[in-house]
Design a protein around this motif. Sequence first.
Motif, short mmCIF file in Angstrom:
data_model
loop_
_atom_site.label_atom_id
_atom_site.label_comp_id
_atom_site.label_asym_id
_atom_site.label_seq_id
_atom_site.Cartn_x
_atom_site.Cartn_y
_atom_site.Cartn_z
N LEU A 1 7.12 -81.89 99.06
CA LEU A 1 8.51 -82.14 99.14
C LEU A 1 8.83 -82.76 97.92
CD1 LEU A 1 10.71 -81.69 101.33
CD2 LEU A 1 10.51 -83.90 101.91
N ALA A 2 10.31 -82.40 97.36
CA ALA A 2 10.72 -82.82 96.27
C ALA A 2 11.35 -84.23 96.40
CB ALA A 2 11.69 -81.77 95.67
N PRO A 3 11.75 -85.12 95.51
CA PRO A 3 12.57 -86.27 95.77
C PRO A 3 13.72 -86.12 96.46
CG PRO A 3 11.39 -86.21 93.43
CD PRO A 3 11.25 -84.79 93.98
N ASN A 4 14.38 -85.02 96.34
CA ASN A 4 15.67 -85.06 97.07
C ASN A 4 15.52 -84.84 98.62
OD1 ASN A 4 14.87 -82.39 97.38
ND2 ASN A 4 16.53 -81.71 96.17
N GLY A 5 14.50 -84.85 98.94
CA GLY A 5 14.00 -84.62 100.37
C GLY A 5 14.20 -83.23 101.08
N ARG A 6 14.61 -82.37 100.24
CA ARG A 6 15.02 -80.99 100.84
C ARG A 6 14.16 -79.80 100.22
NH1 ARG A 6 21.59 -81.20 101.20
NH2 ARG A 6 21.89 -83.02 102.53
N THR A 7 14.04 -79.85 98.72
CA THR A 7 13.44 -78.77 98.26
C THR A 7 11.97 -78.87 97.93
OG1 THR A 7 15.41 -78.75 96.67
CG2 THR A 7 13.24 -77.37 96.01
N CYS A 8 11.13 -77.75 98.48
CA CYS A 8 9.96 -77.64 98.15
C CYS A 8 9.33 -77.20 96.80
CB CYS A 8 9.04 -76.65 99.16
SG CYS A 8 9.43 -77.20 101.01
N GLN A 9 8.55 -78.15 96.17
CA GLN A 9 8.18 -77.96 94.79
C GLN A 9 6.52 -77.48 94.86
OE1 GLN A 9 8.52 -81.56 92.96
NE2 GLN A 9 10.61 -81.17 92.31
N ASP A 10 6.29 -76.51 93.87
CA ASP A 10 5.03 -75.72 93.69
C ASP A 10 3.93 -76.95 93.30
OD1 ASP A 10 3.02 -73.68 93.88
OD2 ASP A 10 3.26 -73.82 91.59
N ILE A 11 2.65 -76.76 94.11
CA ILE A 11 1.76 -77.65 93.36
C ILE A 11 0.92 -77.04 92.41
CG2 ILE A 11 -0.41 -79.23 93.81
CD1 ILE A 11 0.86 -79.57 96.72
N ASP A 12 0.85 -77.46 91.12
CA ASP A 12 -0.13 -76.57 90.00
C ASP A 12 -1.14 -77.02 90.17
OD1 ASP A 12 -0.96 -75.52 88.03
OD2 ASP A 12 0.60 -76.24 86.63
N GLU A 13 -2.01 -76.37 91.01
CA GLU A 13 -3.39 -76.72 91.22
C GLU A 13 -4.35 -76.54 89.89
OE1 GLU A 13 -1.95 -75.06 94.87
OE2 GLU A 13 -1.67 -74.33 92.95
N CYS A 14 -3.88 -75.82 89.08
CA CYS A 14 -4.46 -75.70 87.88
C CYS A 14 -4.42 -76.94 86.79
CB CYS A 14 -4.05 -74.39 87.03
SG CYS A 14 -4.32 -72.98 87.62
N ALA A 15 -3.27 -77.57 87.00
CA ALA A 15 -2.86 -78.70 86.12
C ALA A 15 -3.60 -79.98 86.82
CB ALA A 15 -1.44 -78.88 85.87
N THR A 16 -3.76 -79.91 87.96
CA THR A 16 -3.92 -81.25 88.76
C THR A 16 -5.48 -81.22 88.86
OG1 THR A 16 -3.66 -80.11 90.92
CG2 THR A 16 -1.92 -81.35 90.06
#
Length: 654
Positions: free
Chosen positions: A467-482
């Motif tokens: 969940l994005a900081p605005n509490g509404r939008t779903c952000q993709d998790i970059d598994e390659c970066a993390t």
Amino acid sequence: MVGRGVIFMSSHNSELRDDFIFLIELSRVAQEQCCVTAAAAKPSPENSPCSFGITMAREQGVCERPFFPGDVCDTKISKMCCDCCMLGLTAASQGSSCTLEGLLLQNECGSAANTCCSTNITEYKSISWAAYYLSLLSDSICSQLCIGNGTCSCFDGYQLRKDGVTCDDVNECITGKHNCIFGQVCINTEGSFRCQREIACGTGYQLTDKDTCEDIDECASGTHNCEPTFFCRNTPGSFRCHPKDTCTEGYFQDAAGSCIDINECLVRDTPCPSGQTCVNTIGSYFCRRNTVTCGRGYLLSEDGMHCEDVDECRRDNVCGIHGCVNLQGSYRCECKAGYTFNTITKKCEDINECRHYPGKLCAHKCENTEGSFQCSCSMGFKLSHDGRNCDDVNECEANPCSQECANVYGSYQCYCRRGYQLSDIDGITCEDIDECALPAGGHVCSYHCSNAQGSFYCTCPPTGYTLAPNGRTCQDIDECATGTHTCSVSESCFNIHGGFRCLSFECPPNFRKAAQGNDVSVSLRCVKACQPEDFNCLLDPVHLVTHTALSLPTFRDLSKPEEIVFLQIHTPTLPSTLRTADISFEIMPSNDRFSFDVVKRFHKDMIMGVVRQLQPTTGPKDIILEVAMNYGNSGVVFHRNIVNIHIFISEFWF
């Protein structure tokens, strides 16, 4: 010498020979006598045609037939008498005998000549008529008079022409030699003139021969319009109709002859003595003794002789709660405040102050009361201490709202906190807003919306999103970066929407792996490497094969083609053998080739192949598009580069 009506006899009297000059004119006069033979034997009345001719000869001295009135015979008689009178006037002017010896004249003509001669009126004509008649018998060339020595002259009323012979009539009306007075018009005649009245006499009068107006007697002429029961009485210029029957005493006669009763009580000053009243009757009247009748507000005195005032204030409570003032024959009420006295009904009536002073007594509402008024206020207001003005009521002090209250002038307004809405039923209660159920609720959260009391919260798919900081939008998790992916060392991690892919590409036969350079979008670049004497490989136009990966969401609304990949060719960097070639792009056959296309574009010194998605594709789905960049001449491809696009379509639109 014999003529009709006149006979000339020879005579030894030499004086009569001088009168022979008259014979020529008299012969013409004699011819006019045939129509008046019967009239010649009796005396002439004053208004006869002969009398009119004598008058014309005396006053005018001219005998012109147009001046004589009457029919043909009357004018001939007037003309004859006028000529005979002129003969007598001429004899008198010459001093001749009025008996006219030697001339045998008929009775009428002789009488006219003798009458005019004997009166000795010579002022009408001063000319020598004898000379005129003598000129008729002589050989003179003069048209009228010959005065000797060949000299001609004219009668009065004529003037001699320049030829000295002919005489012309003088128009006295033009030359101004007439004596017509104001109100008369001058009319020229042969040798003279006459004056005629200019203005008509008017109704009831007629113009006489003497140019004067005389009254017309309508009664005598029978030109009146009186009824048979009336007799006519002539008046100057008119007439009156009077009834033949008269009315008796006590009546007067109207214009129609009817008898109308005379009201002696009105037309007489004092028909009855003092103390009596006149009573009119048909044709008469009588006197009646007066009786004392008292009007309203009075009573007959005890002796019955006079009327006395009634004190209504003592006898009856006529004014009620109000004061009473006795007046002579009446009374008046002194009304209290809030009442007015009605002079007709003699009562005190309530004054409607609200109607008499609208908008001046009360700020809001005015209600009339007996003898006064009362003010009241509209809802949301209360009556102030002065009893007329209205003060606003602060309804919020009673907490009428379930959440928030705002006082307004004359009312109040309830409102709710964020996440709530005011009830449409009572306008007071605040109800929770289900943001997820609103028409825009599908766009409140990217993935899933959950309603809460006065608010809502969003959630994302369990894996691959946060969940994005605005509490509404779903952000993709970059598994390659993390570093949370599971790819091996020999595989490369490629992040996609909601996950990742472990990619491992190999070059096809007769191709070798080449450096990918600065283009990070290319995962693998393979260049052609044919074995010696491998003619099939050498003749194959494919020289370069590249692999690239692309992650796309599921497009929910694809109203127009979506451009997803741009293949760029820098023409200055091409080998000289390819710069003049025709470059084209195409998608090689596959199961999803109809969901995509490629179009050719030019931009400055670049040629681009734009890959577009034409139809929506629901994920999750993996697609490989093989796009060929062809170089050819005359439709023959001699060089080709292959780009393998690995497309990973997510399950979600975000």
